[in-house]
Design a protein around this motif. Structure first.
Motif, PDB file in Angstrom:
ATOM      1  N   GLN A 121     120.621  29.781  -2.691  1.00  0.00           N
ATOM      2  CA  GLN A 121     119.259  29.540  -3.157  1.00  0.00           C
ATOM      3  C   GLN A 121     119.187  29.787  -4.649  1.00  0.00           C
ATOM      4  O   GLN A 121     119.542  30.873  -5.121  1.00  0.00           O
ATOM      5  N   ASP A 122     118.722  28.789  -5.363  1.00  0.00           N
ATOM      6  CA  ASP A 122     118.587  28.881  -6.806  1.00  0.00           C
ATOM      7  C   ASP A 122     117.178  28.457  -7.203  1.00  0.00           C
ATOM      8  O   ASP A 122     116.593  27.552  -6.578  1.00  0.00           O
ATOM      9  N   PRO A 123     116.623  29.058  -8.244  1.00  0.00           N
ATOM     10  CA  PRO A 123     115.267  28.706  -8.671  1.00  0.00           C
ATOM     11  C   PRO A 123     115.125  27.216  -8.948  1.00  0.00           C
ATOM     12  O   PRO A 123     115.952  26.614  -9.638  1.00  0.00           O
ATOM     13  N   GLY A 124     114.090  26.637  -8.388  1.00  0.00           N
ATOM     14  CA  GLY A 124     113.825  25.225  -8.613  1.00  0.00           C
ATOM     15  C   GLY A 124     114.639  24.278  -7.749  1.00  0.00           C
ATOM     16  O   GLY A 124     114.373  23.078  -7.724  1.00  0.00           O
ATOM     17  N   LEU A 125     115.620  24.815  -7.045  1.00  0.00           N
ATOM     18  CA  LEU A 125     116.488  23.953  -6.213  1.00  0.00           C
ATOM     19  C   LEU A 125     116.325  24.233  -4.727  1.00  0.00           C
ATOM     20  O   LEU A 125     116.878  23.509  -3.903  1.00  0.00           O
ATOM     21  N   GLY A 126     115.625  25.285  -4.383  1.00  0.00           N
ATOM     22  CA  GLY A 126     115.456  25.610  -2.973  1.00  0.00           C
ATOM     23  C   GLY A 126     116.747  26.075  -2.334  1.00  0.00           C
ATOM     24  O   GLY A 126     117.647  26.590  -3.003  1.00  0.00           O
ATOM     25  N   LEU A 127     116.850  25.891  -1.038  1.00  0.00           N
ATOM     26  CA  LEU A 127     118.054  26.268  -0.302  1.00  0.00           C
ATOM     27  C   LEU A 127     118.942  25.048  -0.140  1.00  0.00           C
ATOM     28  O   LEU A 127     118.480  23.975   0.263  1.00  0.00           O
ATOM     29  N   ARG A 128     120.198  25.221  -0.433  1.00  0.00           N
ATOM     30  CA  ARG A 128     121.162  24.134  -0.267  1.00  0.00           C
ATOM     31  C   ARG A 128     122.262  24.604   0.679  1.00  0.00           C
ATOM     32  O   ARG A 128     122.801  25.691   0.532  1.00  0.00           O
ATOM     33  N   LEU A 129     122.588  23.742   1.628  1.00  0.00           N
ATOM     34  CA  LEU A 129     123.543  24.079   2.684  1.00  0.00           C
ATOM     35  C   LEU A 129     124.967  23.962   2.156  1.00  0.00           C
ATOM     36  O   LEU A 129     125.378  22.910   1.667  1.00  0.00           O
ATOM     37  N   ILE A 130     125.733  25.045   2.317  1.00  0.00           N
ATOM     38  CA  ILE A 130     127.113  25.058   1.839  1.00  0.00           C
ATOM     39  C   ILE A 130     128.062  24.651   2.969  1.00  0.00           C
ATOM     40  O   ILE A 130     128.828  23.700   2.858  1.00  0.00           O
ATOM     41  N   TYR A 131     128.025  25.423   4.046  1.00  0.00           N
ATOM     42  CA  TYR A 131     128.837  25.170   5.234  1.00  0.00           C
ATOM     43  C   TYR A 131     128.051  25.611   6.456  1.00  0.00           C
ATOM     44  O   TYR A 131     127.183  26.478   6.373  1.00  0.00           O
ATOM     45  N   PHE A 132     128.377  25.028   7.605  1.00  0.00           N
ATOM     46  CA  PHE A 132     127.861  25.547   8.845  1.00  0.00           C
ATOM     47  C   PHE A 132     128.943  25.466   9.915  1.00  0.00           C
ATOM     48  O   PHE A 132     129.960  24.787   9.746  1.00  0.00           O
ATOM     49  N   SER A 133     128.709  26.184  11.005  1.00  0.00           N
ATOM     50  CA  SER A 133     129.700  26.279  12.070  1.00  0.00           C
ATOM     51  C   SER A 133     128.979  26.267  13.404  1.00  0.00           C
ATOM     52  O   SER A 133     127.999  26.987  13.592  1.00  0.00           O
ATOM     53  N   TYR A 134     129.455  25.466  14.334  1.00  0.00           N
ATOM     54  CA  TYR A 134     128.816  25.381  15.642  1.00  0.00           C
ATOM     55  C   TYR A 134     129.668  26.010  16.745  1.00  0.00           C
ATOM     56  O   TYR A 134     129.316  25.970  17.904  1.00  0.00           O
ATOM     57  N   ASP A 135     130.803  26.582  16.357  1.00  0.00           N
ATOM     58  CA  ASP A 135     131.637  27.252  17.342  1.00  0.00           C
ATOM     59  C   ASP A 135     132.719  28.024  16.589  1.00  0.00           C
ATOM     60  O   ASP A 135     132.980  27.774  15.411  1.00  0.00           O
ATOM     61  N   VAL A 136     133.385  28.906  17.339  1.00  0.00           N
ATOM     62  CA  VAL A 136     134.477  29.653  16.727  1.00  0.00           C
ATOM     63  C   VAL A 136     135.528  28.679  16.213  1.00  0.00           C
ATOM     64  O   VAL A 136     135.858  27.697  16.878  1.00  0.00           O
ATOM     65  N   LYS A 137     136.029  28.953  15.043  1.00  0.00           N
ATOM     66  CA  LYS A 137     137.056  28.175  14.357  1.00  0.00           C
ATOM     67  C   LYS A 137     136.597  26.762  13.989  1.00  0.00           C
ATOM     68  O   LYS A 137     137.390  25.972  13.482  1.00  0.00           O
ATOM     69  N   MET A 138     135.345  26.451  14.226  1.00  0.00           N
ATOM     70  CA  MET A 138     134.825  25.152  13.841  1.00  0.00           C
ATOM     71  C   MET A 138     133.963  25.315  12.600  1.00  0.00           C
ATOM     72  O   MET A 138     133.206  26.283  12.483  1.00  0.00           O
ATOM     73  N   LYS A 139     134.071  24.382  11.671  1.00  0.00           N
ATOM     74  CA  LYS A 139     133.259  24.428  10.469  1.00  0.00           C
ATOM     75  C   LYS A 139     132.968  23.010  10.008  1.00  0.00           C
ATOM     76  O   LYS A 139     133.764  22.094  10.247  1.00  0.00           O
ATOM     77  N   GLU A 140     131.846  22.877   9.361  1.00  0.00           N
ATOM     78  CA  GLU A 140     131.483  21.569   8.819  1.00  0.00           C
ATOM     79  C   GLU A 140     130.922  21.762   7.426  1.00  0.00           C
ATOM     80  O   GLU A 140     130.195  22.732   7.173  1.00  0.00           O
ATOM     81  N   LYS A 141     131.229  20.833   6.555  1.00  0.00           N
ATOM     82  CA  LYS A 141     130.705  20.904   5.193  1.00  0.00           C
ATOM     83  C   LYS A 141     129.221  20.580   5.183  1.00  0.00           C
ATOM     84  O   LYS A 141     128.760  19.696   5.897  1.00  0.00           O
ATOM     85  N   GLY A 142     128.521  21.316   4.341  1.00  0.00           N
ATOM     86  CA  GLY A 142     127.133  20.988   4.092  1.00  0.00           C
ATOM     87  C   GLY A 142     127.035  20.062   2.903  1.00  0.00           C
ATOM     88  O   GLY A 142     127.897  19.201   2.701  1.00  0.00           O
ATOM     89  N   ASP A 143     126.020  20.269   2.094  1.00  0.00           N
ATOM     90  CA  ASP A 143     125.788  19.378   0.959  1.00  0.00           C
ATOM     91  C   ASP A 143     126.514  19.801  -0.310  1.00  0.00           C
ATOM     92  O   ASP A 143     126.754  18.980  -1.188  1.00  0.00           O
ATOM     93  N   ILE A 144     126.877  21.067  -0.414  1.00  0.00           N
ATOM     94  CA  ILE A 144     127.535  21.559  -1.639  1.00  0.00           C
ATOM     95  C   ILE A 144     128.727  22.456  -1.307  1.00  0.00           C
ATOM     96  O   ILE A 144     128.783  23.614  -1.682  1.00  0.00           O
ATOM     97  N   PRO A 145     129.761  21.948  -0.636  1.00  0.00           N
ATOM     98  CA  PRO A 145     130.886  22.802  -0.236  1.00  0.00           C
ATOM     99  C   PRO A 145     131.904  23.104  -1.335  1.00  0.00           C
ATOM    100  O   PRO A 145     132.733  23.984  -1.195  1.00  0.00           O
ATOM    101  N   GLU A 146     131.800  22.367  -2.442  1.00  0.00           N
ATOM    102  CA  GLU A 146     132.846  22.497  -3.466  1.00  0.00           C
ATOM    103  C   GLU A 146     132.886  23.922  -4.022  1.00  0.00           C
ATOM    104  O   GLU A 146     131.861  24.483  -4.401  1.00  0.00           O
ATOM    105  N   GLY A 147     134.081  24.474  -4.067  1.00  0.00           N
ATOM    106  CA  GLY A 147     134.266  25.817  -4.602  1.00  0.00           C
ATOM    107  C   GLY A 147     134.134  26.913  -3.571  1.00  0.00           C
ATOM    108  O   GLY A 147     134.276  28.093  -3.890  1.00  0.00           O
ATOM    109  N   TYR A 148     133.844  26.516  -2.325  1.00  0.00           N
ATOM    110  CA  TYR A 148     133.660  27.480  -1.236  1.00  0.00           C
ATOM    111  C   TYR A 148     134.556  27.127  -0.050  1.00  0.00           C
ATOM    112  O   TYR A 148     134.931  25.979   0.133  1.00  0.00           O
ATOM    113  N   SER A 149     134.869  28.126   0.735  1.00  0.00           N
ATOM    114  CA  SER A 149     135.461  27.912   2.045  1.00  0.00           C
ATOM    115  C   SER A 149     134.827  28.920   2.988  1.00  0.00           C
ATOM    116  O   SER A 149     134.099  29.824   2.552  1.00  0.00           O
TER     117      SER A 149
END
Lengths: 112, 115
Positions: free
Chosen positions: B37-65
């Motif tokens: 969450q950054d001022p003026g930008l609201g909340l932006r999704l980085i990553y999400f996971s729907y199960d163990v060992k499962m992950k999906e990229k959100g809108d801004i995954p660069e630089g994160y794991s």
């Protein structure tokens, strides 16, 4: 990409008045939610409205949804000082309902 | 009540450091999320996971794991922190099967400053 866009960005009203915030979104959805965030804290879920519903009430909250216009509104009646917070709408995607995207929020300030 | 706990409320790191942000939920939720969450930008999704060992990229995954080795824990990793990653990081979880929707429960947030 930002799915929801709230309007206005900021709103100041007198205590006791009603506050209305709007949200527009881009894609077809299953559900739309509203959350509140007090300063520097995590978000708290307020209310959920499904795509086949047009209006929903919870206490002093009233939410409307117009899927043809891809928009929603949150009305807080008889505002109180404790309602001062930021309010966010959040949507899923009709094809991907586990991905929840938030808008930028409306900052609401209730004046005493 | 579901509780989502973020391990650090405030962190200060130096550019290039590896940063771990930990999030634990105690109600057996299937889905977990990381937002910034950054001022003026609201909340932006980085990553999400729907199960163990499962992950999906959100809108801004660069630089994160992320890592989800156990159902209750979802870690956000900044491999080499940069100053533009200074932000508030919010973790959330949900269990969509009771309501049919992803109603999120958030942690209190971790405010990261990268110098």
């Amino acid at each position: 990409s930002q799915q929801g866009e709230e309007d206005p960005q900021a709103l100041s009203i007198q205590e006791g008045e009603n506050a209305t915030m709007n949200c527009s979104y881009k894609t077809s959805i299953n559900n739309l939610q509203w959350y509140r965030q007090n300063s520097g804290r995590g978000l708290v879920h307020l209310i959920l409205i499904r795509s086949n519903e047009r209006e929903k009430h919870s206490g002093r909250l009233r939410v409307t949804l117009d899927t043809s216009k891809k928009s929603s509104s949150l009305l807080i009646t008889a505002s109180r000082a404790a309602d001062t917070a930021s309010y966010f709408c959040a949507t899923d995607d009709i094809n991907r309902d586990d991905k929840i995207i938030f808008g930028k929020g409306t900052r609401l300030h209730i004046l005493p | 009540d579901v509780k989502v706990t973020q391990s650090s409320r405030y962190l200060v790191k130096r550019t290039g450091e590896k940063v771990f942000l930990e999030c634990v939920q105690d109600m057996d939720h299937e889905n977990m999320f990381w937002y910034r969450q950054d001022p003026g930008l609201g909340l932006r999704l980085i990553y999400f996971s729907y199960d163990v060992k499962m992950k999906e990229k959100g809108d801004i995954p660069e630089g994160y794991s992320v890592s989800r080795e156990k159902k209750e824990r979802f870690s956000l990793i900044l491999e080499s922190a940069s100053t533009n990653q200074t932000s508030m990081y919010l973790c959330a979880s949900s269990f969509p099967w009771d309501t049919g929707a992803n109603v999120l429960t958030f942690g209190a947030g971790s405010r990261l400053t990268v110098l």
